[in-house]
Design a protein around this motif. Sequence first.
Motif, PDB file in Angstrom:
ATOM      1  N   PRO A  79       5.123 -21.725  -9.664  1.00 59.33           N
ATOM      2  CA  PRO A  79       5.606 -22.309 -10.916  1.00 59.33           C
ATOM      3  C   PRO A  79       4.776 -21.941 -12.142  1.00 59.33           C
ATOM      4  O   PRO A  79       5.277 -21.982 -13.267  1.00 59.33           O
ATOM      5  CB  PRO A  79       5.542 -23.813 -10.656  1.00 59.33           C
ATOM      6  N   THR A  80       3.520 -21.546 -11.942  1.00 59.49           N
ATOM      7  CA  THR A  80       2.658 -21.216 -13.071  1.00 59.49           C
ATOM      8  C   THR A  80       2.831 -19.771 -13.530  1.00 59.49           C
ATOM      9  O   THR A  80       2.911 -19.495 -14.718  1.00 59.49           O
ATOM     10  CB  THR A  80       1.186 -21.461 -12.702  1.00 59.49           C
ATOM     11  N   THR A  81       2.919 -18.850 -12.569  1.00 60.30           N
ATOM     12  CA  THR A  81       2.991 -17.424 -12.915  1.00 60.30           C
ATOM     13  C   THR A  81       4.401 -16.845 -12.853  1.00 60.30           C
ATOM     14  O   THR A  81       4.660 -15.791 -13.414  1.00 60.30           O
ATOM     15  CB  THR A  81       2.104 -16.597 -11.979  1.00 60.30           C
ATOM     16  N   GLY A  82       5.299 -17.503 -12.122  1.00 58.71           N
ATOM     17  CA  GLY A  82       6.644 -16.968 -11.921  1.00 58.71           C
ATOM     18  C   GLY A  82       6.726 -15.954 -10.799  1.00 58.71           C
ATOM     19  O   GLY A  82       7.802 -15.441 -10.501  1.00 58.71           O
ATOM     20  N   ALA A  83       5.595 -15.634 -10.155  1.00 58.34           N
ATOM     21  CA  ALA A  83       5.599 -14.669  -9.051  1.00 58.34           C
ATOM     22  C   ALA A  83       6.373 -15.248  -7.878  1.00 58.34           C
ATOM     23  O   ALA A  83       6.174 -16.399  -7.491  1.00 58.34           O
ATOM     24  CB  ALA A  83       4.174 -14.336  -8.639  1.00 58.34           C
ATOM     25  N   GLY A  84       7.267 -14.443  -7.326  1.00 60.37           N
ATOM     26  CA  GLY A  84       8.090 -14.909  -6.222  1.00 60.37           C
ATOM     27  C   GLY A  84       8.185 -13.898  -5.106  1.00 60.37           C
ATOM     28  O   GLY A  84       8.015 -12.699  -5.325  1.00 60.37           O
ATOM     29  N   THR A  85       8.475 -14.398  -3.893  1.00 59.00           N
ATOM     30  CA  THR A  85       8.722 -13.541  -2.734  1.00 59.00           C
ATOM     31  C   THR A  85       9.833 -14.152  -1.892  1.00 59.00           C
ATOM     32  O   THR A  85      10.043 -15.372  -1.892  1.00 59.00           O
ATOM     33  CB  THR A  85       7.478 -13.372  -1.844  1.00 59.00           C
ATOM     34  N   VAL A  86      10.527 -13.275  -1.176  1.00 57.98           N
ATOM     35  CA  VAL A  86      11.552 -13.710  -0.237  1.00 57.98           C
ATOM     36  C   VAL A  86      11.667 -12.640   0.852  1.00 57.98           C
ATOM     37  O   VAL A  86      11.546 -11.449   0.567  1.00 57.98           O
ATOM     38  CB  VAL A  86      12.915 -13.939  -0.933  1.00 57.98           C
ATOM     39  N   THR A  87      11.848 -13.076   2.089  1.00 62.13           N
ATOM     40  CA  THR A  87      12.063 -12.156   3.205  1.00 62.13           C
ATOM     41  C   THR A  87      13.529 -12.217   3.601  1.00 62.13           C
ATOM     42  O   THR A  87      14.061 -13.295   3.870  1.00 62.13           O
ATOM     43  CB  THR A  87      11.151 -12.519   4.394  1.00 62.13           C
ATOM     44  N   LEU A  88      14.174 -11.036   3.615  1.00 61.63           N
ATOM     45  CA  LEU A  88      15.614 -10.937   3.878  1.00 61.63           C
ATOM     46  C   LEU A  88      15.906  -9.816   4.864  1.00 61.63           C
ATOM     47  O   LEU A  88      15.147  -8.848   4.961  1.00 61.63           O
ATOM     48  CB  LEU A  88      16.372 -10.640   2.582  1.00 61.63           C
ATOM     49  N   SER A  89      17.044  -9.906   5.524  1.00 68.78           N
ATOM     50  CA  SER A  89      17.523  -8.811   6.366  1.00 68.78           C
ATOM     51  C   SER A  89      17.967  -7.652   5.491  1.00 68.78           C
ATOM     52  O   SER A  89      18.542  -7.861   4.422  1.00 68.78           O
ATOM     53  CB  SER A  89      18.723  -9.266   7.200  1.00 68.78           C
ATOM     54  N   THR A  90      17.715  -6.439   5.948  1.00 67.40           N
ATOM     55  CA  THR A  90      18.277  -5.279   5.264  1.00 67.40           C
ATOM     56  C   THR A  90      19.791  -5.327   5.442  1.00 67.40           C
ATOM     57  O   THR A  90      20.297  -5.973   6.362  1.00 67.40           O
ATOM     58  CB  THR A  90      17.717  -3.978   5.861  1.00 67.40           C
ATOM     59  N   THR A  91      20.526  -4.683   4.564  1.00 68.63           N
ATOM     60  CA  THR A  91      21.994  -4.768   4.622  1.00 68.63           C
ATOM     61  C   THR A  91      22.653  -3.473   5.071  1.00 68.63           C
ATOM     62  O   THR A  91      23.849  -3.471   5.329  1.00 68.63           O
ATOM     63  CB  THR A  91      22.555  -5.160   3.245  1.00 68.63           C
ATOM     64  N   HIS A  92      21.905  -2.390   5.179  1.00 67.71           N
ATOM     65  CA  HIS A  92      22.514  -1.103   5.501  1.00 67.71           C
ATOM     66  C   HIS A  92      23.109  -1.055   6.901  1.00 67.71           C
ATOM     67  O   HIS A  92      23.958  -0.227   7.182  1.00 67.71           O
ATOM     68  CB  HIS A  92      21.497   0.034   5.322  1.00 67.71           C
TER      69      HIS A  92
END
Length: 149
Positions: free
Chosen positions: A51-64
Motif C-alpha cells: 500500500p505504501t509503494t504500489g509494488a505488486g506481484t501475482v502468480t498466474l498460469s501461462t495461457t499459451h
Amino acid sequence: MATVTLSFTLSDFGWVPLEGLFPRVRFVPTDAGVQGSRLMPDKPVYATVNPTTGAGTVTLSTTHDILPSGVGYRIQIDWLMNPADPEPKYWAEWPQVLYLVPGVTDLGQILGKEVRNDMVYVGADADRSDLWTGFQYNPVTGNIYQRIG
C-alpha cells in the motif's frame, strides 16, 4: 504448463501509490480452462500490493497452453475512498485481455502484445522470435514458423 510471477506498480496518473485507499488488483480468467491435467475454474486471482509503494506481484498460469484456446485474464482494480466504508466505490478494468507466456516477469513486458497461439503474423521478417503469436508466415520464402514455449 507453467506459472509465472508478474510484478507491476500500481499508482494514479500522477505516479502516486493509492496509499490509504486499500486497492485490490485481481486477474479474472475469461473462461474456465484445462492445462495438462489441471482443471481450473474462472475464479479471480488476487495480487499482493504494497500500500505504501504500489509494488505488486501475482502468480498466474501461462495461457499459451490452456484449453480452450484464447483463455486469458481481465485485469480489474478497485479501491476505497473512505476506509470506514468497506465497499469499493471506484474500479477500473484494463481494456484488453492479458495473455501470458513462460518467462514474462514484468507486466509491462506483455500488456498490449498479442500472445494467443491461434494468431498468425505474416511478414517478410516472420522468423522473428520476439513476436508472440502462435505462427509466423513469411510470404517471400514460404516458410512457416511456430513459436514454441
